[in-house]
Design a protein around this motif. Structure first.
Motif, mmCIF file in Angstrom:
data_model
loop_
_atom_site.group_PDB
_atom_site.id
_atom_site.type_symbol
_atom_site.label_atom_id
_atom_site.label_comp_id
_atom_site.label_asym_id
_atom_site.label_seq_id
_atom_site.Cartn_x
_atom_site.Cartn_y
_atom_site.Cartn_z
ATOM 1 N N GLU A 217 0.870 -1.292 0.081
ATOM 2 C CA GLU A 217 -0.041 -0.080 -0.086
ATOM 3 C C GLU A 217 0.931 1.214 -0.061
ATOM 4 O O GLU A 217 1.743 1.391 0.905
ATOM 5 C CB GLU A 217 -0.942 -0.023 1.435
ATOM 6 N N LYS A 218 0.843 2.032 -1.078
ATOM 7 C CA LYS A 218 1.691 3.281 -1.082
ATOM 8 C C LYS A 218 1.015 4.534 -0.511
ATOM 9 O O LYS A 218 1.623 5.311 0.076
ATOM 10 C CB LYS A 218 2.065 3.535 -2.564
ATOM 11 N N VAL A 219 -0.177 4.455 -0.827
ATOM 12 C CA VAL A 219 -0.962 5.671 -0.535
ATOM 13 C C VAL A 219 -2.295 5.500 0.249
ATOM 14 O O VAL A 219 -3.175 4.559 -0.345
ATOM 15 C CB VAL A 219 -1.180 6.504 -1.554
ATOM 16 N N GLY B 218 2.613 0.745 8.225
ATOM 17 C CA GLY B 218 3.661 1.445 7.419
ATOM 18 C C GLY B 218 3.173 2.053 6.164
ATOM 19 O O GLY B 218 4.265 1.878 5.415
ATOM 20 N N VAL B 219 2.094 2.417 5.895
ATOM 21 C CA VAL B 219 1.869 2.879 4.359
ATOM 22 C C VAL B 219 2.572 4.371 4.356
ATOM 23 O O VAL B 219 2.527 5.277 5.366
ATOM 24 C CB VAL B 219 0.478 3.086 4.184
ATOM 25 N N ARG C 259 3.734 12.129 5.665
ATOM 26 C CA ARG C 259 4.740 11.150 5.572
ATOM 27 C C ARG C 259 4.844 10.547 6.528
ATOM 28 O O ARG C 259 5.055 10.790 7.687
ATOM 29 C CB ARG C 259 5.870 12.035 5.156
ATOM 30 N N ARG C 260 4.827 9.143 6.273
ATOM 31 C CA ARG C 260 5.037 8.112 7.558
ATOM 32 C C ARG C 260 6.651 7.891 8.117
ATOM 33 O O ARG C 260 6.719 7.987 9.266
ATOM 34 C CB ARG C 260 4.771 6.686 6.788
ATOM 35 N N ASP C 261 7.297 8.462 7.244
ATOM 36 C CA ASP C 261 8.684 8.143 7.824
ATOM 37 C C ASP C 261 9.117 9.333 8.777
ATOM 38 O O ASP C 261 9.834 9.449 9.913
ATOM 39 C CB ASP C 261 9.531 8.152 6.695
ATOM 40 N N THR C 262 8.607 10.652 8.499
ATOM 41 C CA THR C 262 9.091 11.783 9.203
ATOM 42 C C THR C 262 7.921 12.448 9.968
ATOM 43 O O THR C 262 7.991 13.317 10.701
ATOM 44 C CB THR C 262 9.510 12.976 8.391
ATOM 45 N N ASN C 263 6.642 11.815 9.684
ATOM 46 C CA ASN C 263 5.322 12.367 10.299
ATOM 47 C C ASN C 263 4.996 13.983 9.972
ATOM 48 O O ASN C 263 4.300 14.509 10.317
ATOM 49 C CB ASN C 263 5.530 12.542 11.643
ATOM 50 N N GLU C 264 6.165 14.341 8.975
ATOM 51 C CA GLU C 264 5.863 15.743 8.320
ATOM 52 C C GLU C 264 4.420 15.985 7.723
ATOM 53 O O GLU C 264 3.783 15.063 7.133
ATOM 54 C CB GLU C 264 6.839 16.212 7.370
ATOM 55 N N LYS C 265 3.590 16.877 7.886
ATOM 56 C CA LYS C 265 2.327 17.263 7.303
ATOM 57 C C LYS C 265 2.678 18.366 6.200
ATOM 58 O O LYS C 265 3.130 19.286 6.588
ATOM 59 C CB LYS C 265 1.518 17.715 8.248
#
Lengths: 486, 486
Positions: A294-296, A348-349, A369-375
């Motif tokens: 699942e990418k998005v 983990g998407v 973003r899942r990796d940085t939690n950046e909105k």
């Protein structure tokens, strides 16, 4: 299985108790389940599909290189397995034996394949007669059973795992050696290009190589979180060890009988374990974008009376992004948006898109973003395959860079055994000048729990003149990475 | 393995001794080899790659429909296997049992998977709790072991074969029944659209259905060459037989506990056997174009002094056709063109392109169709992806039409048992009005060697009023195809 919020939460932090964290995260992210057979797991669709993506990536590379896929029997007669001595010694204690077919006792017991050298090379000795039959480059995707009695860790060590095993045959040693390096390169691509995991390339020490091999090449990801290295694959140059045991010969152009040169190489579902261990965090696993199932995930914020307009916009976005593959809309009405955020973070998407009625009025949405939690606030009409692909690629490189930095920060060059012991205890990986012997490695392992992961290519051509072994103080023969390992 | 012309020749004609012909053709076309384990074969690259093409075709269809792939353990505890009575009865005599792990006797012996109902449904009973967990639609691509003591026929019947097994769960029976038909349709597409094999669709008789199923749907190709039908797959509606044995229940919207409705469905490497048996001829196998590993082989006619110009043109053509996939140049200098023609005919490549120095001067070449042996002169500049694709498609439809005609010519409707016996002896497939009972089918089988292949959908809605059973002369309940079978 339906879950509540409680069930989604992971009870420990990754840096507090990584084993417990791993056990929880792989089940809660719905990657696997245990089965009634101890040490054998169920690969649920999310992990199996990631494995399919790895297969596709590697398959394309090896097929392009001229390797062909095939399938050899699962069950191997004991007499065949006994043909190569070192080989038997390595596997015999772990073989699952079939004794009965129905009610009939078999004349000779059969091994459930622990690896296929013996049954494949028996065929090779029939098939190969002339130099024209070479090279022969075959590969199998299958599962193998090794009845280990050590504590199993899903994906990392178990009694059955999925892998590919390549078995190739050449007329000359140089061709075989070249191929062993070529394959190691593809494996490295699986980790670095696909899974965003930085690695170290090298050869295994003589104590750690495959018993039947002249030498073994390896790709070793290092998990900075627990200071343990993961043997990521192996590419073995078998020399003529098996061709002599199985009598695999060819007539050369001068009609002279020659023994062939062989390699075998394998990559397993351990890749999945490495992915979870290395990228995962306290919120769950992280699927590296290029291999993600699942990418998005698009989460419509469903306010009363506005459900339809929001859902329609969500499906419209999904359609726009369809060609990316793996774009979902989570339209479940029984769960709150907060629950869904947690749920997809756990799984983990890489990208979450939040969209509500107000956003639609403003022609915008929030991308997380899942990796940085950046909105990231993004105009709705700016969302398309290219803009989302760009973010996915950014995530890939960010994941890689983060791990590279962590790896480097937990790797240190030391020259004395005192320093070595101190750093190993602190979860470091140590680069040391070493006099390569089986005895010294055994001793170090016994005293510190650390062994070599590899003799890195980066230090292969170093001038060893006057350099002393960190352990024996004798003349060093190489540089090696030592650490604890999975 | 290097071959000489002698070794390429098939010693019997297909219509003289089809068993011997089959045995020779599958080895000489390099599809398979025997192994040291009786009844277990090696799938060599040519057959395995055709299987990969079938996998890809079917995988795309089932994934699009919402089925997900996964992997369950190979080894199944005996106690699990014993849970569903009919199921055990069917498989127990053929189970390969693992008793030992290394030197340690296991507490409970483990079955090498003969099929995965029991281990999967044990997990399903844990995973499924609410109507929200349904439907659950999982599939595995794996191999299964059934220790049969009947005479093995490679691809058709053996002790290990490759297949996929789908196992799906629904809240309502109607959904499950609809899916059983949907899957049967995909299987039919594998035969008709991919393998160019005409089929008959229907349901299995109550005597021939899967023991644990309410009913079994099937796709049945008919081999007119020996009058034997091939069970091409099965799509079982399991009703609630397994959900009751394995306690697979869900809470419906009213919070009431309900047993689920289930299907299981499988397609195996038997497809490869059907392909060889049905399309093959006295010159070898024929690879149906849409599934062919090698689609086009270019044979340069190498006259002394002109080798380079011919080879260059051959490679130029290959490059032009590259996007078709499976385009080869046979540049081997040690074999004559005649040898190569035979070799590639044996291996069933649909299109051969012959090109020599004279042809190049005339801007032309010869295209030879494997199916009809027709030779087509074609301008070199007219050869491109489209023109060759068109011929490949023509071959597909010609293969299909030929078999359809042969099938029809060997199928006959009869109303009396006398006629029936006469035609069965002559290798016909008989369509008969029948009163469906297990006893009468057993009797007919005993007396004639023929059994039902299916109760065809084409005759499902026939008015049976006043129609009498060809065997018992009582009121018929259906129409059925009877024939000998593989």
């Amino acid at each position: 299985m339906s879950m509540n919020k409680q069930q989604l939460a992971i009870s420990v932090k990754k840096d507090e108790d990584i084993s417990q964290w791993y056990t929880e995260v792989i089940t809660k992210a719905d990657l696997m389940d245990y089965s009634k057979v101890s040490g054998c797991i169920v690969y649920k669709p999310r992990s199996y599909e990631i494995w399919e993506n790895i297969q596709k990536f590697l398959n394309d590379k090896i097929k392009k290189s001229g390797v062909k896929n095939c399938y050899f029997p699962l069950l191997i007669p004991e007499s065949l397995l006994l043909k190569e001595e070192d080989h038997v010694e390595g596997f015999a204690p772990e073989v699952a034996w079939v004794d009965y077919g129905g009610d009939t006792k078999l004349g000779e017991r059969l091994a459930v394949r622990p690896t296929s050298e013996s049954i494949m090379y028996d065929s090779y000795s029939k098939w190969i007669q002339s130099y024209r039959d070479l090279p022969l480059r075959l590969n199998q995707w299958n599962s193998v059973v090794r009845w280990e009695f050590k504590h199993p860790t899903p994906f990392m060590r178990g009694r059955e795992f999925l892998w590919q095993e390549g078995h190739t045959v050449y007329a000359t040693q140089q061709e075989a050696i070249d191929e062993a390096h070529e394959i190691q390169g593809y494996y490295n691509d699986v980790y670095e290009e696909l899974l965003a995991i930085p690695t170290t390339l090298g050869r295994k020490s003589i104590g750690e190589k495959f018993a039947g091999a002249d030498f073994s090449l390896t790709v070793e990801p290092f998990n900075s979180a627990d200071g343990k290295v993961i043997q990521g694959c192996t590419s073995h140059h078998l020399g003529q060890n098996f061709s002599k045991a199985f009598d695999i010969t060819y007539l050369d152009k001068q009609q002279k009988k020659q023994y062939v040169w062989q390699n075998s190489w394998g990559l397993s579902t351990r890749t999945l374990g490495a992915m979870v261990f290395i990228h995962g965090d306290d919120r769950g696993i992280i699927q590296p974008p290029r291999v993600a199932v699942e990418k998005v995930v698009i989460i419509p914020l469903l306010f009363k009376g506005k459900e339809e307009v929001v859902l329609n916009k969500a499906y419209e976005l999904q359609q726009k992004l369809e060609s990316l593959g793996g774009v979902l809309v989570d339209s479940r009405s029984e769960y709150s948006p907060g629950f869904k955020f947690n749920d997809w973070e756990l799984k983990g998407v890489p990208i979450r898109v939040e969209i509500g009625p107000r956003d639609i009025e403003n022609n915008s949405c929030i991308i997380v973003r899942r990796d940085t939690n950046e909105k990231i606030e993004m105009k709705l009409d700016k969302i398309n395959k290219d803009s989302i692909s760009d973010i996915l690629e950014e995530i890939h490189f960010t994941l890689y860079a983060k791990q590279k930095e962590l790896q480097d920060s937990k790797t240190i060059e030391v020259n004395s055994y005192e320093e070595f012991k101190k750093y190993i205890t602190q979860g470091y990986r140590c680069l040391v000048p070493w006099k390569e012997t089986i005895e010294s490695e055994d001793k170090i392992k016994e005293e510190t729990g650390a062994k070599t992961s590899c003799l890195p290519f980066s230090h292969k051509d170093k001038d060893m003149n006057g350099v002393k072994c960190f352990f024996s103080k004798e003349d060093a023969t190489c540089y090696a990475y030592f650490s604890k390992s999975h």
